[in-house]
Design a protein around this motif. Structure first.
Motif, mmCIF file in Angstrom:
data_model
loop_
_atom_site.group_PDB
_atom_site.id
_atom_site.type_symbol
_atom_site.label_atom_id
_atom_site.label_comp_id
_atom_site.label_asym_id
_atom_site.label_seq_id
_atom_site.Cartn_x
_atom_site.Cartn_y
_atom_site.Cartn_z
ATOM 1 N N VAL A 1 14.869 -1.207 3.378
ATOM 2 C CA VAL A 1 15.560 -1.412 2.106
ATOM 3 C C VAL A 1 15.374 -2.831 1.574
ATOM 4 O O VAL A 1 15.495 -3.074 0.361
ATOM 5 C CB VAL A 1 17.061 -1.072 2.251
ATOM 6 N N ASN A 2 15.045 -3.782 2.425
ATOM 7 C CA ASN A 2 14.853 -5.158 1.990
ATOM 8 C C ASN A 2 13.749 -5.283 0.939
ATOM 9 O O ASN A 2 13.721 -6.212 0.142
ATOM 10 C CB ASN A 2 14.525 -6.039 3.198
ATOM 11 N N TRP A 3 12.824 -4.306 0.928
ATOM 12 C CA TRP A 3 11.726 -4.330 -0.049
ATOM 13 C C TRP A 3 12.148 -3.771 -1.409
ATOM 14 O O TRP A 3 11.378 -3.850 -2.382
ATOM 15 C CB TRP A 3 10.529 -3.555 0.488
ATOM 16 N N VAL A 4 13.353 -3.208 -1.508
ATOM 17 C CA VAL A 4 13.803 -2.639 -2.783
ATOM 18 C C VAL A 4 15.244 -3.034 -3.110
ATOM 19 O O VAL A 4 15.888 -2.410 -3.958
ATOM 20 C CB VAL A 4 13.678 -1.094 -2.781
ATOM 21 N N SER A 5 15.765 -4.076 -2.457
ATOM 22 C CA SER A 5 17.189 -4.381 -2.601
ATOM 23 C C SER A 5 17.499 -5.672 -3.352
ATOM 24 O O SER A 5 18.598 -5.818 -3.884
ATOM 25 C CB SER A 5 17.844 -4.457 -1.215
ATOM 26 N N ASP A 6 16.565 -6.621 -3.399
ATOM 27 C CA ASP A 6 16.844 -7.927 -4.014
ATOM 28 C C ASP A 6 16.372 -7.902 -5.469
ATOM 29 O O ASP A 6 15.193 -8.078 -5.758
ATOM 30 C CB ASP A 6 16.141 -9.038 -3.238
ATOM 31 N N PHE A 7 17.302 -7.736 -6.382
ATOM 32 C CA PHE A 7 16.953 -7.606 -7.795
ATOM 33 C C PHE A 7 16.547 -8.933 -8.437
ATOM 34 O O PHE A 7 16.129 -8.960 -9.602
ATOM 35 C CB PHE A 7 18.120 -6.978 -8.563
ATOM 36 N N ASP A 8 16.683 -10.029 -7.699
ATOM 37 C CA ASP A 8 16.216 -11.328 -8.189
ATOM 38 C C ASP A 8 14.790 -11.624 -7.735
ATOM 39 O O ASP A 8 14.216 -12.634 -8.127
ATOM 40 C CB ASP A 8 17.145 -12.450 -7.697
ATOM 41 N N ASP A 9 14.237 -10.757 -6.898
ATOM 42 C CA ASP A 9 12.877 -10.924 -6.379
ATOM 43 C C ASP A 9 11.905 -10.171 -7.294
ATOM 44 O O ASP A 9 12.031 -8.961 -7.490
ATOM 45 C CB ASP A 9 12.806 -10.385 -4.947
ATOM 46 N N SER A 10 10.930 -10.875 -7.838
ATOM 47 C CA SER A 10 9.995 -10.251 -8.788
ATOM 48 C C SER A 10 9.183 -9.134 -8.142
ATOM 49 O O SER A 10 8.853 -8.135 -8.794
ATOM 50 C CB SER A 10 9.059 -11.311 -9.376
ATOM 51 N N ALA B 1 0.828 -1.205 0.000
ATOM 52 C CA ALA B 1 0.000 0.000 0.000
ATOM 53 C C ALA B 1 0.863 1.256 0.000
ATOM 54 O O ALA B 1 0.499 2.268 -0.615
ATOM 55 C CB ALA B 1 -0.932 -0.010 1.212
ATOM 56 N N LEU B 2 2.012 1.193 0.677
ATOM 57 C CA LEU B 2 2.941 2.328 0.691
ATOM 58 C C LEU B 2 3.462 2.616 -0.714
ATOM 59 O O LEU B 2 3.465 3.766 -1.173
ATOM 60 C CB LEU B 2 4.099 2.031 1.646
ATOM 61 N N VAL B 3 3.907 1.571 -1.402
ATOM 62 C CA VAL B 3 4.416 1.747 -2.765
ATOM 63 C C VAL B 3 3.297 2.228 -3.686
ATOM 64 O O VAL B 3 3.512 3.107 -4.536
ATOM 65 C CB VAL B 3 5.041 0.435 -3.280
ATOM 66 N N ASP B 4 2.099 1.668 -3.536
ATOM 67 C CA ASP B 4 0.955 2.119 -4.340
ATOM 68 C C ASP B 4 0.713 3.615 -4.156
ATOM 69 O O ASP B 4 0.480 4.341 -5.125
ATOM 70 C CB ASP B 4 -0.311 1.346 -3.941
ATOM 71 N N TYR B 5 0.764 4.074 -2.908
ATOM 72 C CA TYR B 5 0.494 5.486 -2.618
ATOM 73 C C TYR B 5 1.552 6.389 -3.251
ATOM 74 O O TYR B 5 1.226 7.413 -3.855
ATOM 75 C CB TYR B 5 0.444 5.718 -1.107
ATOM 76 N N VAL B 6 2.824 5.989 -3.104
ATOM 77 C CA VAL B 6 3.902 6.809 -3.661
ATOM 78 C C VAL B 6 3.802 6.850 -5.187
ATOM 79 O O VAL B 6 4.018 7.896 -5.809
ATOM 80 C CB VAL B 6 5.275 6.275 -3.215
ATOM 81 N N GLY C 1 9.221 -5.309 -9.387
ATOM 82 C CA GLY C 1 7.965 -4.635 -9.684
ATOM 83 C C GLY C 1 7.854 -3.304 -8.963
ATOM 84 O O GLY C 1 7.421 -2.296 -9.546
ATOM 85 N N PHE C 2 8.266 -3.275 -7.683
ATOM 86 C CA PHE C 2 8.253 -2.021 -6.918
ATOM 87 C C PHE C 2 9.179 -0.987 -7.565
ATOM 88 O O PHE C 2 8.812 0.185 -7.723
ATOM 89 C CB PHE C 2 8.703 -2.274 -5.479
ATOM 90 N N LEU C 3 10.396 -1.396 -7.922
ATOM 91 C CA LEU C 3 11.393 -0.465 -8.441
ATOM 92 C C LEU C 3 10.973 0.137 -9.780
ATOM 93 O O LEU C 3 11.407 1.239 -10.131
ATOM 94 C CB LEU C 3 12.740 -1.167 -8.578
ATOM 95 N N ASN C 4 10.164 -0.573 -10.525
ATOM 96 C CA ASN C 4 9.677 -0.058 -11.800
ATOM 97 C C ASN C 4 8.602 1.010 -11.622
ATOM 98 O O ASN C 4 8.233 1.692 -12.584
ATOM 99 C CB ASN C 4 9.113 -1.196 -12.658
ATOM 100 N N ARG C 5 8.122 1.162 -10.378
ATOM 101 C CA ARG C 5 6.991 2.062 -10.129
ATOM 102 C C ARG C 5 7.358 3.297 -9.312
ATOM 103 O O ARG C 5 6.596 4.259 -9.261
ATOM 104 C CB ARG C 5 5.882 1.285 -9.415
#
Length: 312
Positions: free
Chosen positions: A212-221, A195-200, A225-229
Protein backbone atom coordinates in the motif's frame (compact mmCIF):
# COMPACT_ATOMS: atom_id res chain seq x y z
CA UNK A 1 76.03 5.44 20.22
CA UNK A 2 73.81 6.30 17.24
CA UNK A 3 70.04 6.02 17.49
CA UNK A 4 67.85 5.32 14.46
CA UNK A 5 65.15 7.95 14.73
CA UNK A 6 63.06 6.72 11.78
CA UNK A 7 60.92 4.16 13.73
CA UNK A 8 60.39 6.69 16.51
CA UNK A 9 59.39 9.36 14.01
CA UNK A 10 57.01 6.96 12.27
CA UNK A 11 55.39 5.97 15.57
CA UNK A 12 55.04 9.62 16.53
CA UNK A 13 53.36 10.32 13.19
CA UNK A 14 50.82 7.53 13.81
CA UNK A 15 50.06 8.95 17.25
CA UNK A 16 49.58 12.39 15.75
CA UNK A 17 47.29 11.00 13.05
CA UNK A 18 45.26 9.12 15.64
CA UNK A 19 44.93 12.22 17.79
CA UNK A 20 43.50 14.10 14.78
CA UNK A 21 40.95 11.39 14.07
CA UNK A 22 43.01 9.18 11.75
CA UNK A 23 41.78 7.60 8.56
CA UNK A 24 37.97 8.14 8.48
CA UNK A 25 37.50 4.73 6.87
CA UNK A 26 38.83 3.02 10.00
CA UNK A 27 36.60 4.88 12.45
CA UNK A 28 33.65 3.07 14.01
CA UNK A 29 30.24 4.52 13.23
CA UNK A 30 28.12 6.05 15.97
CA UNK A 31 24.33 6.34 16.27
CA UNK A 32 24.49 9.62 14.32
CA UNK A 33 27.60 9.36 12.13
CA UNK A 34 29.44 7.00 9.81
CA UNK A 35 28.30 4.79 6.94
CA UNK A 36 26.11 1.72 6.97
CA UNK A 37 24.49 -0.49 4.32
CA UNK A 38 20.94 -1.69 4.95
CA UNK A 39 18.65 -4.10 3.06
CA UNK A 40 15.03 -3.07 2.59
CA UNK A 41 11.97 -4.89 1.32
CA UNK A 42 11.27 -3.01 -1.92
CA UNK A 43 7.57 -2.74 -1.00
CA UNK A 44 8.61 0.01 1.42
CA UNK A 45 11.00 1.98 -0.76
CA UNK A 46 8.95 5.24 -0.73
CA UNK A 47 8.75 5.58 3.06
CA UNK A 48 12.28 4.34 3.81
CA UNK A 49 13.76 6.73 1.22
CA UNK A 50 11.90 9.54 2.97
CA UNK A 51 13.15 8.43 6.41
CA UNK A 52 16.76 8.18 5.19
CA UNK A 53 16.71 11.58 3.48
CA UNK A 54 15.37 13.26 6.62
CA UNK A 55 17.75 11.39 8.94
CA UNK A 56 20.77 12.33 6.83
CA UNK A 57 19.52 15.92 6.67
CA UNK A 58 19.52 16.12 10.47
CA UNK A 59 22.82 14.23 10.98
CA UNK A 60 25.16 15.47 8.26
CA UNK A 61 27.87 12.90 9.04
CA UNK A 62 25.47 9.96 8.67
CA UNK A 63 25.34 7.99 5.44
CA UNK A 64 22.70 5.24 5.17
CA UNK A 65 22.95 3.25 1.93
CA UNK A 66 19.75 1.29 1.24
CA UNK A 67 19.48 -1.64 -1.17
CA UNK A 68 15.83 -2.32 -2.11
CA UNK A 69 15.22 -6.01 -2.79
CA UNK A 70 12.54 -8.75 -2.67
CA UNK A 71 11.81 -9.99 0.85
CA UNK A 72 13.59 -13.31 0.34
CA UNK A 73 16.84 -11.58 -0.62
CA UNK A 74 16.63 -9.19 2.32
CA UNK A 75 16.33 -12.11 4.75
CA UNK A 76 19.24 -13.84 3.01
CA UNK A 77 21.39 -10.72 3.43
CA UNK A 78 20.59 -10.65 7.13
CA UNK A 79 21.34 -14.34 7.65
CA UNK A 80 24.68 -14.33 5.84
CA UNK A 81 25.74 -11.14 7.65
CA UNK A 82 26.11 -9.05 4.50
CA UNK A 83 23.90 -6.51 6.25
CA UNK A 84 23.17 -5.87 9.91
CA UNK A 85 20.00 -3.84 9.36
CA UNK A 86 16.91 -5.02 7.48
CA UNK A 87 13.42 -3.63 6.94
CA UNK A 88 10.79 -6.36 6.64
CA UNK A 89 7.04 -6.92 6.91
CA UNK A 90 7.47 -9.92 9.20
CA UNK A 91 9.45 -11.03 12.21
CA UNK A 92 12.06 -13.76 11.95
CA UNK A 93 11.11 -17.42 12.15
CA UNK A 94 12.41 -19.82 14.82
CA UNK A 95 14.75 -21.35 12.23
CA UNK A 96 16.16 -17.94 11.28
CA UNK A 97 16.67 -16.95 14.91
CA UNK A 98 18.46 -20.28 15.45
CA UNK A 99 21.00 -19.26 12.79
CA UNK A 100 21.77 -16.07 14.67
CA UNK A 101 22.02 -17.90 17.98
CA UNK A 102 24.42 -20.43 16.47
CA UNK A 103 26.67 -17.55 15.35
CA UNK A 104 26.36 -15.70 18.67
CA UNK A 105 24.31 -12.93 17.09
CA UNK A 106 21.15 -11.38 18.49
CA UNK A 107 18.41 -9.91 16.31
CA UNK A 108 16.64 -6.91 17.86
CA UNK A 109 13.23 -6.08 16.38
CA UNK A 110 11.63 -2.62 16.29
CA UNK A 111 8.03 -2.32 15.06
CA UNK A 112 7.73 0.92 13.11
CA UNK A 113 4.40 0.85 11.26
CA UNK A 114 1.18 -0.92 10.36
CA UNK A 115 1.09 -1.51 6.64
CA UNK A 116 -1.35 -3.17 4.24
CA UNK A 117 -1.48 -5.05 0.96
CA UNK A 118 -3.50 -3.31 -1.76
CA UNK A 119 -5.27 -4.88 -4.74
CA UNK A 120 -5.38 -2.95 -8.00
CA UNK A 121 -7.17 -3.41 -11.32
CA UNK A 122 -7.40 -1.84 -14.73
CA UNK A 123 -9.57 1.28 -14.81
CA UNK A 124 -11.87 -0.41 -17.34
CA UNK A 125 -12.74 -3.12 -14.82
CA UNK A 126 -16.30 -2.38 -13.62
CA UNK A 127 -15.85 -4.52 -10.49
CA UNK A 128 -14.12 -2.48 -7.79
CA UNK A 129 -15.35 -4.45 -4.76
CA UNK A 130 -14.41 -7.95 -3.58
CA UNK A 131 -15.13 -9.96 -0.44
CA UNK A 132 -12.45 -11.89 1.42
CA UNK A 133 -14.16 -15.14 0.40
CA UNK A 134 -13.93 -14.13 -3.27
CA UNK A 135 -10.27 -13.21 -2.83
CA UNK A 136 -9.46 -16.58 -1.33
CA UNK A 137 -11.25 -18.31 -4.20
CA UNK A 138 -9.24 -16.28 -6.72
CA UNK A 139 -5.90 -17.01 -5.08
CA UNK A 140 -6.79 -20.67 -4.60
CA UNK A 141 -7.55 -20.96 -8.30
CA UNK A 142 -11.22 -21.78 -7.69
CA UNK A 143 -12.32 -18.58 -9.44
CA UNK A 144 -10.45 -17.90 -12.68
CA UNK A 145 -12.70 -15.48 -14.53
CA UNK A 146 -14.19 -12.08 -13.79
CA UNK A 147 -17.48 -13.43 -15.16
CA UNK A 148 -17.52 -15.95 -12.29
CA UNK A 149 -17.72 -13.01 -9.91
CA UNK A 150 -20.13 -10.92 -11.98
CA UNK A 151 -21.97 -12.65 -14.83
CA UNK A 152 -22.48 -9.38 -16.71
CA UNK A 153 -18.77 -8.52 -16.61
CA UNK A 154 -17.30 -7.73 -20.06
CA UNK A 155 -13.94 -9.12 -18.93
CA UNK A 156 -12.41 -12.58 -19.32
CA UNK A 157 -9.90 -14.70 -17.40
CA UNK A 158 -8.20 -13.15 -14.38
CA UNK A 159 -4.44 -12.59 -14.52
CA UNK A 160 -2.88 -12.25 -11.04
CA UNK A 161 0.28 -10.14 -10.99
CA UNK A 162 2.84 -9.62 -8.21
CA UNK A 163 5.91 -7.39 -8.22
CA UNK A 164 8.24 -10.35 -7.70
CA UNK A 165 8.06 -14.11 -7.04
CA UNK A 166 9.96 -13.67 -3.75
CA UNK A 167 8.15 -10.53 -2.67
CA UNK A 168 6.57 -9.99 0.71
CA UNK A 169 3.15 -9.48 -0.93
CA UNK A 170 3.31 -12.93 -2.56
CA UNK A 171 4.37 -14.48 0.75
CA UNK A 172 1.58 -12.60 2.56
CA UNK A 173 -1.06 -13.96 0.18
CA UNK A 174 0.24 -17.52 0.54
CA UNK A 175 0.37 -17.31 4.34
CA UNK A 176 -2.81 -15.32 5.01
CA UNK A 177 -5.23 -16.20 2.24
CA UNK A 178 -4.45 -19.70 0.99
CA UNK A 179 -2.88 -21.38 4.03
CA UNK A 180 0.55 -21.87 2.48
CA UNK A 181 -0.74 -23.51 -0.71
CA UNK A 182 0.74 -22.77 -4.12
CA UNK A 183 -0.54 -19.83 -6.11
CA UNK A 184 -2.58 -20.77 -9.20
CA UNK A 185 -1.23 -21.12 -12.73
CA UNK A 186 -2.66 -17.74 -13.77
CA UNK A 187 -0.19 -15.96 -11.48
CA UNK A 188 2.72 -13.95 -12.87
CA UNK A 189 5.48 -11.69 -11.57
CA UNK A 190 6.71 -8.39 -12.99
CA UNK A 191 10.20 -7.00 -12.44
CA UNK A 192 9.31 -3.97 -10.32
CA UNK A 193 6.43 -2.01 -8.86
CA UNK A 194 6.47 0.33 -11.84
CA UNK A 195 6.30 -2.66 -14.21
CA UNK A 196 3.42 -4.04 -12.13
CA UNK A 197 1.43 -0.82 -12.46
CA UNK A 198 2.27 -0.63 -16.18
CA UNK A 199 0.94 -4.17 -16.69
CA UNK A 200 -2.29 -3.53 -14.80
CA UNK A 201 -2.86 -0.31 -16.72
CA UNK A 202 -2.38 -2.06 -20.07
CA UNK A 203 -4.29 -5.30 -19.33
CA UNK A 204 -7.97 -5.06 -18.46
CA UNK A 205 -8.12 -8.58 -16.95
CA UNK A 206 -5.25 -7.99 -14.51
CA UNK A 207 -5.47 -8.14 -10.72
CA UNK A 208 -2.35 -6.61 -9.19
CA UNK A 209 -1.05 -7.14 -5.65
CA UNK A 210 1.08 -4.29 -4.31
CA UNK A 211 2.30 -2.85 -1.01
CA UNK A 212 0.00 0.00 0.00
CA UNK A 213 2.97 2.35 0.46
CA UNK A 214 3.10 2.65 -3.35
CA UNK A 215 -0.48 4.01 -3.49
CA UNK A 216 -0.97 5.72 -0.12
CA UNK A 217 1.06 8.97 -0.06
CA UNK A 218 -0.99 11.56 -1.93
CA UNK A 219 1.85 14.09 -1.64
CA UNK A 220 4.19 11.80 -3.60
CA UNK A 221 4.12 12.52 -7.35
CA UNK A 222 4.94 8.89 -8.17
CA UNK A 223 1.99 7.66 -6.10
CA UNK A 224 -0.37 10.21 -7.65
CA UNK A 225 0.82 9.13 -11.09
CA UNK A 226 0.11 5.47 -10.26
CA UNK A 227 -3.37 6.25 -8.89
CA UNK A 228 -4.32 8.10 -12.07
CA UNK A 229 -3.60 4.93 -14.07
CA UNK A 230 -5.18 2.13 -12.02
CA UNK A 231 -8.05 1.43 -9.61
CA UNK A 232 -7.65 0.41 -5.93
CA UNK A 233 -10.20 -2.20 -4.82
CA UNK A 234 -12.39 -2.14 -1.74
CA UNK A 235 -12.44 -5.33 0.37
CA UNK A 236 -15.10 -6.66 2.76
CA UNK A 237 -14.71 -9.30 5.45
CA UNK A 238 -18.49 -9.78 5.41
CA UNK A 239 -19.30 -12.79 3.16
CA UNK A 240 -22.63 -11.17 2.22
CA UNK A 241 -22.20 -7.38 2.17
CA UNK A 242 -25.41 -5.41 2.00
CA UNK A 243 -24.11 -2.03 0.79
CA UNK A 244 -20.90 -0.53 -0.57
CA UNK A 245 -20.27 0.80 2.95
CA UNK A 246 -19.36 -2.76 3.97
CA UNK A 247 -16.24 -2.53 1.77
CA UNK A 248 -13.05 -0.72 2.72
CA UNK A 249 -10.10 0.56 0.72
CA UNK A 250 -6.61 0.60 2.29
CA UNK A 251 -6.87 4.16 3.55
CA UNK A 252 -4.95 5.06 6.68
CA UNK A 253 -8.04 5.42 8.89
CA UNK A 254 -9.42 2.03 7.84
CA UNK A 255 -6.05 0.37 8.47
CA UNK A 256 -5.85 1.99 11.91
CA UNK A 257 -9.41 0.92 12.78
CA UNK A 258 -8.69 -2.62 11.49
CA UNK A 259 -11.62 -2.29 9.08
CA UNK A 260 -9.41 -3.01 6.07
CA UNK A 261 -8.57 -6.72 6.36
CA UNK A 262 -5.24 -7.09 4.52
CA UNK A 263 -3.02 -5.57 7.21
CA UNK A 264 0.55 -6.37 8.18
CA UNK A 265 3.30 -4.86 10.35
CA UNK A 266 6.57 -3.25 9.33
CA UNK A 267 9.78 -3.92 11.29
CA UNK A 268 13.41 -2.84 11.44
CA UNK A 269 15.58 -5.81 12.42
CA UNK A 270 19.10 -5.14 13.69
CA UNK A 271 21.94 -7.57 14.40
CA UNK A 272 24.43 -4.87 15.38
CA UNK A 273 26.53 -6.00 18.31
CA UNK A 274 26.84 -2.48 19.63
CA UNK A 275 25.09 0.88 19.43
CA UNK A 276 26.05 1.97 15.93
CA UNK A 277 24.50 3.92 13.08
CA UNK A 278 21.95 1.19 12.36
CA UNK A 279 20.66 1.40 15.92
CA UNK A 280 20.56 5.18 15.65
CA UNK A 281 18.55 5.02 12.43
CA UNK A 282 16.08 2.49 13.89
CA UNK A 283 15.64 4.69 16.96
CA UNK A 284 15.02 7.72 14.76
CA UNK A 285 12.33 5.95 12.68
CA UNK A 286 10.60 4.86 15.91
CA UNK A 287 10.87 8.38 17.38
CA UNK A 288 8.25 11.11 17.13
CA UNK A 289 9.87 12.67 14.04
CA UNK A 290 10.23 9.36 12.23
CA UNK A 291 6.68 8.31 13.08
CA UNK A 292 5.31 11.58 11.73
CA UNK A 293 6.86 10.74 8.37
CA UNK A 294 5.13 7.36 8.47
CA UNK A 295 1.85 9.10 9.29
CA UNK A 296 2.33 11.46 6.32
CA UNK A 297 3.06 8.53 4.00
CA UNK A 298 -0.38 7.00 4.58
CA UNK A 299 0.79 4.13 6.76
CA UNK A 300 -0.14 3.83 10.43
CA UNK A 301 2.62 4.68 12.94
CA UNK A 302 3.43 1.93 15.42
CA UNK A 303 4.40 4.11 18.38
CA UNK A 304 2.10 7.12 18.20
CA UNK A 305 -1.71 7.40 18.22
CA UNK A 306 -3.61 8.16 15.01
CA UNK A 307 -6.39 10.70 15.37
CA UNK A 308 -9.53 9.64 13.50
CA UNK A 309 -11.89 12.49 12.64
CA UNK A 310 -15.50 11.70 11.78
CA UNK A 311 -17.09 13.83 9.07
CA UNK A 312 -20.64 12.59 9.71
Amino acid sequence: MKINLRPIAAFASLLALASCGGDPSTKLDTPTSGTINISVDESFQPIIESEINTFEGIYKYANVNAAYKPEGQVVKDLLNDSTKIAVLSRELTEEENAVFKKNNRVARVTKIAIDAVALITNRQNPDSLLTMDELKQIFNGEVKSWKSLEKDSPLGDITIVFDNNNSSTARYVRDSLIAGNKLPANTFASNSHKALVDYVEENKNALGVIGVNWVSDFDDSTVVGFLNRIKVLGISEDPAPVTTEDYYQPYQAYIAQEAYPLRRFLYIISTEGRTGLGTGFASYVASDKGQRLILKSGLVPATMPVRIISLD
